[in-house]
Design a protein around this motif. Structure first.
Motif, short mmCIF file in Angstrom:
data_model
loop_
_atom_site.label_atom_id
_atom_site.label_comp_id
_atom_site.label_asym_id
_atom_site.label_seq_id
_atom_site.Cartn_x
_atom_site.Cartn_y
_atom_site.Cartn_z
N ARG A 1 50.65 34.35 47.76
CA ARG A 1 51.78 33.55 48.24
C ARG A 1 51.82 32.24 47.46
O ARG A 1 50.99 31.35 47.66
N ARG A 2 52.79 32.17 46.58
CA ARG A 2 52.90 30.98 45.72
C ARG A 2 53.21 29.74 46.55
O ARG A 2 54.00 29.77 47.49
N GLY A 3 52.58 28.65 46.15
CA GLY A 3 52.82 27.38 46.82
C GLY A 3 51.93 27.12 48.01
O GLY A 3 51.89 26.00 48.53
N GLY A 4 51.21 28.13 48.46
CA GLY A 4 50.32 27.95 49.59
C GLY A 4 48.92 27.54 49.16
O GLY A 4 48.51 27.75 48.02
N SER A 5 48.20 26.96 50.07
CA SER A 5 46.84 26.49 49.75
C SER A 5 45.88 27.64 49.48
O SER A 5 44.85 27.45 48.83
N ALA A 6 46.21 28.83 49.97
CA ALA A 6 45.31 29.97 49.81
C ALA A 6 45.66 30.81 48.57
O ALA A 6 45.02 31.84 48.33
N TYR A 7 46.64 30.38 47.78
CA TYR A 7 47.10 31.17 46.62
C TYR A 7 45.95 31.45 45.65
O TYR A 7 45.19 30.55 45.28
N GLU A 8 45.83 32.73 45.24
CA GLU A 8 44.72 33.14 44.36
C GLU A 8 45.21 33.76 43.05
O GLU A 8 44.41 34.32 42.32
N GLY A 9 46.48 33.62 42.77
CA GLY A 9 46.99 34.20 41.54
C GLY A 9 46.41 33.59 40.29
O GLY A 9 46.42 34.22 39.22
N ASP A 10 45.90 32.35 40.40
CA ASP A 10 45.29 31.68 39.25
C ASP A 10 43.76 31.71 39.32
O ASP A 10 43.08 31.01 38.55
N HIS A 11 43.21 32.53 40.20
CA HIS A 11 41.75 32.68 40.29
C HIS A 11 41.23 33.23 38.96
O HIS A 11 41.80 34.17 38.41
N PRO A 12 40.14 32.67 38.42
CA PRO A 12 39.62 33.14 37.12
C PRO A 12 39.38 34.65 37.08
O PRO A 12 39.68 35.31 36.07
N GLU A 13 38.86 35.22 38.15
CA GLU A 13 38.59 36.65 38.18
C GLU A 13 39.88 37.48 38.17
O GLU A 13 39.87 38.63 37.73
N HIS A 14 40.97 36.89 38.66
CA HIS A 14 42.22 37.64 38.70
C HIS A 14 42.85 37.77 37.32
O HIS A 14 43.76 38.57 37.12
N GLY A 15 42.35 37.01 36.38
CA GLY A 15 42.82 37.12 35.01
C GLY A 15 42.05 38.12 34.17
O GLY A 15 42.40 38.35 33.01
N ARG A 16 41.00 38.70 34.75
CA ARG A 16 40.20 39.67 34.02
C ARG A 16 40.51 41.08 34.51
O ARG A 16 40.70 41.29 35.71
N PRO A 17 40.56 42.07 33.63
CA PRO A 17 41.01 43.41 34.01
C PRO A 17 40.05 44.10 34.98
O PRO A 17 38.84 43.88 34.96
N ALA A 18 40.62 44.97 35.80
CA ALA A 18 39.84 45.75 36.75
C ALA A 18 39.00 46.78 36.02
O ALA A 18 39.39 47.29 34.96
N GLU A 19 37.86 47.11 36.59
CA GLU A 19 36.99 48.14 36.03
C GLU A 19 36.86 49.35 36.96
O GLU A 19 36.51 50.44 36.49
N VAL A 20 37.11 49.16 38.25
CA VAL A 20 37.01 50.27 39.19
C VAL A 20 38.37 50.92 39.38
O VAL A 20 38.48 52.15 39.32
N PHE A 21 39.40 50.15 39.62
CA PHE A 21 40.74 50.71 39.76
C PHE A 21 41.10 51.40 38.45
O PHE A 21 40.99 50.83 37.37
N PRO A 22 41.55 52.65 38.51
CA PRO A 22 41.73 53.44 37.28
C PRO A 22 42.79 52.85 36.34
O PRO A 22 43.90 52.51 36.77
N ARG A 23 42.44 52.77 35.07
CA ARG A 23 43.37 52.27 34.07
C ARG A 23 44.62 53.16 33.96
O ARG A 23 45.71 52.68 33.63
N ALA A 24 44.47 54.44 34.27
CA ALA A 24 45.59 55.37 34.15
C ALA A 24 46.54 55.31 35.34
O ALA A 24 47.57 55.98 35.34
N GLU A 25 46.20 54.54 36.38
CA GLU A 25 47.05 54.42 37.56
C GLU A 25 48.21 53.48 37.27
O GLU A 25 48.07 52.48 36.56
N GLY A 26 49.37 53.78 37.84
CA GLY A 26 50.58 53.03 37.53
C GLY A 26 50.53 51.57 37.90
O GLY A 26 51.22 50.74 37.29
#
Length: 416
Positions: A62-87
């Motif tokens: 939720r942009r603008g909220g104090s709990a927003y995590e879109g800019d969390h450092p880990e959120h900028g790194r690609p997933a390794e468990v969620f399948p790369r071939a998934e849409g």
């Protein structure tokens, strides 16, 4: 039972979101049910969960909220468990890998249910031992890439069950996926009865609904309706939905001179008030995973003309009794079926009444009973793992008294 659903984004709109809320709401009448959303991007969900269903999220976007995590450092790194071939892969990250893992390892429930392939893989790999692990397939195996099928084949054997929404897809899973020990069962989506009187068959409207996407083949429908208008200019077509095809479809309507007969209505929620204004439903898809709009139309008393694509329509419509099935791809057959119903008022009303009666088998209570039986069977097969949580109210409920006798017998068997 304590049942936990894991969903991509419970705050968005879509068939999976809606059917998950519907199923969870009915199950929550007798069980302890939660929906866990990986993402939350708005304050309130578009589909409100039942009061008894707990809703929580893992990553706050939720942009603008104090709990927003879109800019969390880990959120900028690609997933390794969620399948790369998934849409949805690009929406997942190292942060979602960690949050989902923490959630699954800390679960205190009897059954955990995933609602898309990538989340089912998370459950297979990361859920703690104990809960029954169920992966739902809301699309079809055939729509997945070869790369994703390889991933599913590698990890799905750790699940206890896979559910599909059609018998045809269940047969495909059993034949192609080689999942020894995994129970594969078809359980269709539940569709509530509308809180409106059904259509009476008198309105001169044909109604279609769904995403304006290539697979829906609304171009075929519009060309078919041009033939209808040539014979019955007093009839009109409304198409509800939004999507990338809107401009192309609008141009086709203009080119065929149908601007007074075919209307692109945009996305509308709920759709029941729009269905009951019509007299015929229509679906011209080249591909369906289930056919939710077919059931919605039938529950409103409309006979449906639908293309007999590989999954869905043929398992919903009894051709010639409560609707009509036509070959995929050609407008002529669609036009002929529509005109057959348009020109015969008695046939249209008779089929509409039959559709209303037949669609009761998709009532959410009946679908929830099938899931309840599946979950109970899996718990029994697994040595009755997990503790079955009940309340005194559930045990005394008149509506579920017969089931509760079975549950008490199951509990005594565990104690023995």
């Amino acid at each position: 039972m304590r049942i936990s659903f894991l969903i991509h984004n419970a705050y968005a709109i879509g068939g999976t979101v809606r059917t998950t809320y519907t199923l969870a709401g009915v199950l929550a009448e007798q069980h302890d049910v939660e929906i866990v959303s990986v993402f939350r991007h708005r304050e309130q969900p578009l589909f409100a969960p039942a009061a008894a269903v707990r809703l929580r999220h893992l990553v706050d976007l939720r942009r603008g909220g104090s709990a927003y995590e879109g800019d969390h450092p880990e959120h900028g790194r690609p997933a390794e468990v969620f399948p790369r071939a998934e849409g949805r892969y690009r929406q997942y990250s190292t942060l979602t890998d960690r949050r989902i893992a923490e959630h699954l390892r800390g679960l205190d429930c009897d059954v955990v249910v995933g609602t898309r392939p990538g989340l089912n893989v998370h459950i297979a790999r990361q859920a703690r031992r104990g809960p029954v692990r169920v992966g739902q397939e809301h699309l079809t195996l055939g729509t997945h890439s070869a790369a994703l099928k390889r991933v599913l084949r590698a990890h799905y054997p750790r699940l206890d069950a896979v559910t599909t929404v059609t018998e045809a897809d269940a047969r495909t899973y059993r034949r192609l996926m080689r999942l020894p020990g995994v129970h594969v069962e078809a359980v269709p989506n539940g569709v509530p009865a509308p809180a409106l009187a059904p259509a009476d068959g008198s309105g001169k409207w044909v109604v279609a609904a769904g995403r304006l996407a290539p697979a829906k083949r609304y171009d075929v429908l519009i060309r078919a309706f041009a033939q209808v208008v040539a014979r019955r200019p007093d009839w009109r077509l409304r198409i509800y939905g939004a999507g990338a095809e809107r401009a192309r479809l609008r141009a086709l309507i203009e080119d065929l001179g149908l601007y007074n007969h075919v209307y692109l209505m945009g996305a509308v929620t709920p759709l029941d008030p729009e269905w009951v204004k019509g007299s015929i439903g229509v679906v011209t898809s080249s591909l369906e995973s289930f056919g939710l709009t077919i059931v919605e139309a039938m529950r409103c008393g409309l006979p449906v003309v639908a293309t007999d694509c590989p999954h869905g329509p043929g398992e919903i419509i009894d051709d010639g009794t409560d609707g009509l099935l036509v070959p995929v791809g050609g407008p002529d057959a669609v036009a002929a079926a529509l005109l057959r119903l348009i020109d015969d008022d008695e046939l249209r009303r008779t089929m509409g009444a039959a559709a209303l009666a037949a669609s009761a088998r998709f009532d959410p209570c009946r679908i929830a009973e099938r899931y309840e039986a599946l979950f109970t069977g899996l718990l029994t097969r697994g040595g009755l793992r997990g503790s079955l949580h009940r309340t005194r109210g559930a045990l005394l409920s008149g509506a579920f008294r017969a089931k509760d006798r079975g549950r008490l017998a199951l509990r005594k068997a565990r104690a023995a």
